[in-house]
Design an enzyme around this catalytic site. Structure first.
Site, PDB file in Angstrom:
ATOM      1  N   GLU A 122     135.954  45.645  58.834  1.00 37.15           N
ATOM      2  CA  GLU A 122     136.552  44.647  58.069  1.00 37.15           C
ATOM      3  C   GLU A 122     136.499  44.856  56.649  1.00 37.15           C
ATOM      4  O   GLU A 122     137.689  44.691  56.052  1.00 37.15           O
ATOM      5  CB  GLU A 122     135.904  43.343  58.409  1.00 37.15           C
ATOM      6  N   GLU A 144     132.029  43.195  67.913  1.00 37.58           N
ATOM      7  CA  GLU A 144     131.232  41.822  67.765  1.00 37.58           C
ATOM      8  C   GLU A 144     131.216  41.180  69.346  1.00 37.58           C
ATOM      9  O   GLU A 144     130.220  40.457  69.307  1.00 37.58           O
ATOM     10  CB  GLU A 144     131.973  40.946  66.928  1.00 37.58           C
TER      11      GLU A 144
END
Length: 723
Positions: A122, A144
């Site tokens: 990210e 994740e």
């Protein structure tokens, strides 16, 4: 400007001033989104705003060997449901700073010198232009979901807007990781370089070429003409697919894993609104997961416990690393041939011995079949396959074992047979070599009596099918020395598998605990609870299959054989073994009803040729009691709590010596549900007091299997993990 985790420098290039933001967390081998980094990012974003007028471009770089590692997971372990608003604010704060950096109207370039996973990817996505070193070992992506979380630093919103709803799904919902070449192909990396040294010159060249081109300083989703690839959820084609997606997902997760459902919701809801709202939607879903129990359970085990195993926390210290060159395997049946395959594919020369050359050749053919599947799919070359096969020498002669660093016996579970093959093969070991038994239940100290040196005798228990199962249980006998345990650990890691180390006892840790699961299922059948209820309850609780189906696969006759052996062993010790209700029912199935399991034609299930297996209709007549009262939650709890109690007993008795071995062993060895984080995290996740209270309820109604002794209660508190 230098902070504790980030360096900010202005340099003057021929075309103007460039800001370089270098991530460099002090005292850490990697960069993480710790609280200090969050504070530092505030300061850096403020500085970018201050310098805006003079900036011609921004470069994001790393001073570590990887680019950026991601979130601070210890912080998640400390959070509770009450922390929801605080966590949401923290996530939004990080994103606000990302947004400040990427919307100044100057080109931002991410220089990816190494891995960027999770929050790290990210950070990489902040750059309008991403350049990566073309090294196949580098990994990018959003893993994740495997930790019970979702990408919440813009990963879902940005990947969906770049790739489209359908194309982004594997990378978000399935945590598919990718290397630099795939990243270039799908368009999430724009340029590859051969070495890290080339990153900065290429970044500056891009910034120079981008001067006067406003679109080079904008993300695609910020452009006026932006359209989502493949269409938004209002597109009839997409809408049709999305109408079934939640049901398909529910089938996979059984409703036990909130993260994939939250990720899908954030993708779809985010695709229907503007960018800033989509980012906020994503933050809310992540905050909910970060403060929930499932994420804590999964992070505890799939991050911290798994890293403890990979880092050798259960391996005796001060023993040099060991790499076996030549390993002998006795017995070319299902287990032996699977071990030979695992060794040969990792480049270890293997001697596969059985009573006849035909049996040994048949064992070798397992490797031929398994590698052929990969050749057919184009995942392996024919030369590579031949190289692997050439490493396996099938034989019927013990003399061919001469010079092996390690010999593993994988013959039938019978003491006398194991003693015989041990005595025959052990003299062939190379000097300093060691011997192992792949037994699943027989105590190692007893088997070591046949060895010429009990210090160099160890249990190495593989799980079936060996080519698919990651776990290997290393069993320390009464006399096994540290060097042998460390070498066994290194051998298992050389196979790419996960070693846990346990002390000797009947059934060790995994077989003993697994036995409680299947026998609790059989006991419930004996109480009159319908078989379909038992099997479905196990699946609903998250077990891969029901206890009766498992008993069929492992063979009811094997359970009876173990029971008979246990009775004999007890008798020799002058004690009497009292069979559990489950064991009694399994014995009855084999001896009275001639139902010995799948391999023998049928057990609790029938296996019609060419048809789907189904429960044996006679179970209803023989065992079901129409008046028997049962509660679905009780059935589920009995199956999970019984295994957790046994695991806690193993910890108290010293069969297990660490929580991480118990958690990893229960998930990867016996299929304990991943959402719980493993059999011990199942206890810690709900709180020891709550667990004890439920156990005492179950013990009062369903017997001794749920009783927690004072020693067990004390041990649980002593081993409770603290973050």
């Amino acid at each position: 400007m230098i902070t504790k985790t980030i360096r900010y420098e202005l340099t003057n290039a021929a075309f103007g001033t460039v800001a370089t933001i270098t991530f460099d967390e002090q005292g850490s081998p990697v960069n993480t989104m710790c609280l200090q980094w969050q504070d530092d990012l505030d300061a850096i974003a403020a500085q970018v705003l201050q310098d805006k007028a003079q900036l011609k471009g921004i470069v994001l770089a790393s001073a570590k060997s990887t680019f950026f590692a991601g979130a601070d997971l210890k912080g998640v372990m400390r959070s509770t449901e009450a922390d929801g608003p605080r966590v949401f604010t923290e996530i939004e704060r990080i994103k606000k700073n990302f947004r400040t950096i990427e919307t100044q109207g100057v080109p931002v370039v991410s220089c990816l010198n190494g891995a960027a996973l999770g929050g790290g990817w990210e950070v990489a996505l902040v750059g309008h232009h991403r350049i990566a070193v073309n090294n196949p070992k580098i990994q990018f992506g959003l893993p994740e979901i495997t930790l019970g979380l979702i990408p919440g630093g813009g990963g879902i919103t940005k990947m969906t807007r770049v790739l489209g709803l359908m194309a982004a799904q594997p990378y978000i919902l399935e945590s598919k990781l990718f290397g630099p070449e795939e990243a270039l192909k799908i368009g999430v990396v724009h340029e590859l370089v051969a070495t890290p040294e080339e990153l900065m010159p290429r970044a500056l060249a891009f910034i120079e070429a981008a001067q006067g081109k406003p679109e080079a300083a904008q993300h695609v989703w910020d452009r006026k003409d932006y359209k989502m690839p493949g269409g938004t959820p209002s597109n009839p084609k997409i809408a049709g697919m999305l109408s079934v997606a939640p049901a398909v997902l529910k089938q996979k997760t059984r409703g036990l894993y909130p993260a994939p459902e939250a990720a899908l919701a954030a993708m779809v809801e985010g695709a229907m609104v503007d960018f800033d709202t989509a980012m906020r939607v994503e933050s809310r879903y992540l905050a909910g997961l970060m403060t929930g129990g499932v994420a804590r359970n999964m992070i505890n085990t799939f991050f911290f416990n798994l890293n403890a195993i990979k880092g050798g926390q259960s391996r005796p210290k001060d023993v040099p690393r060991y790499q076996p060159k030549k390993v002998g395997v006795l017995g070319a049946g299902m287990m032996g041939s699977g071990i030979a395959y695992s060794q040969a594919t990792k480049g270890i020369a293997t001697v596969l011995k059985d009573v006849s050359i035909e049996a040994a050749e048949k064992g070798k053919s397992t490797t031929a079949k398994l590698t052929q599947k990969r050749v057919d799919k184009g995942q392996m070359s024919a030369e590579k396959q031949q190289g692997i096969l050439s490493l396996i020498t099938p034989t019927a002669s013990a003399a061919d074992l001469q010079g092996c660093d390690l010999i593993i016996e994988a013959v039938f579970e019978q003491r006398e047979l194991k003693a015989m093959v041990t005595k025959e093969a052990e003299p062939m070991l190379a000097e300093g070599g060691f011997f192992a038994s792949n037994t699943s239940t027989l105590p190692i100290s007893g088997l070591a009596q046949a060895s010429r040196d009990a210090k160099k005798f160890v249990g190495i228990h593989f799980f079936s099918p060996v080519d698919k199962m990651k776990l290997v249980e290393i069993i320390r006998g009464k006399d096994t020395d540290d060097e042998t345990i460390a070498r066994a650990y290194d051998y298992v890691q050389a196979l790419g598998k996960l070693p846990i180390v346990v002390n000797d006892s009947r059934g060790f840790y995994t077989s003993r605990t697994f036995g409680t699961f299947v026998m609790e299922g059989a006991a419930m059948l004996g109480e009159g609870i319908p078989a379909p209820v038992i099997e479905n309850a196990a699946m609903q609780a998250g077990m891969p299959v029901g206890p009766l189906a498992v008993l069929d696969e492992t063979a009811l006759s094997l359970s009876v054989h173990v029971l008979e052996q246990t009775r004999i062993d007890f008798q020799q010790e002058g004690k009497q073994y009292v069979a559990t209700p489950g064991e009694t029912l399994v014995e009855q199935m084999v001896k009275q009803h001639n139902r010995a399991g799948r391999a023998a034609g049928g057990g609790f299930y029938d296996y019609p040729e060419g048809g789907k297996k189904h429960l044996w209709p006679e179970l209803k007549t023989l065992f079901e009691k129409p008046g028997a009262a049962w509660d679905l939650q009780d059935v589920k709890d009995r199956l999970l709590y019984r295994q957790a109690v046994e695991t806690a007993r193993c910890l108290a008795e010293g069969v297990l010596t660490s929580v991480h071995d118990g958690n990893i062993g229960s998930i990867f060895g016996i299929g304990f549900p991943a959402w719980t984080g493993g059999a011990l995290q199942f206890i810690y996740g709900q709180g020891i007091e709550a667990f004890e209270a439920r156990c005492s309820e179950l013990a009062a109604r369903f017997g001794h299997g749920f009783v927690l002794s004072a020693a067990v209660k004390t041990t649980l508190r002593q081993h409770q993990p603290v973050y």
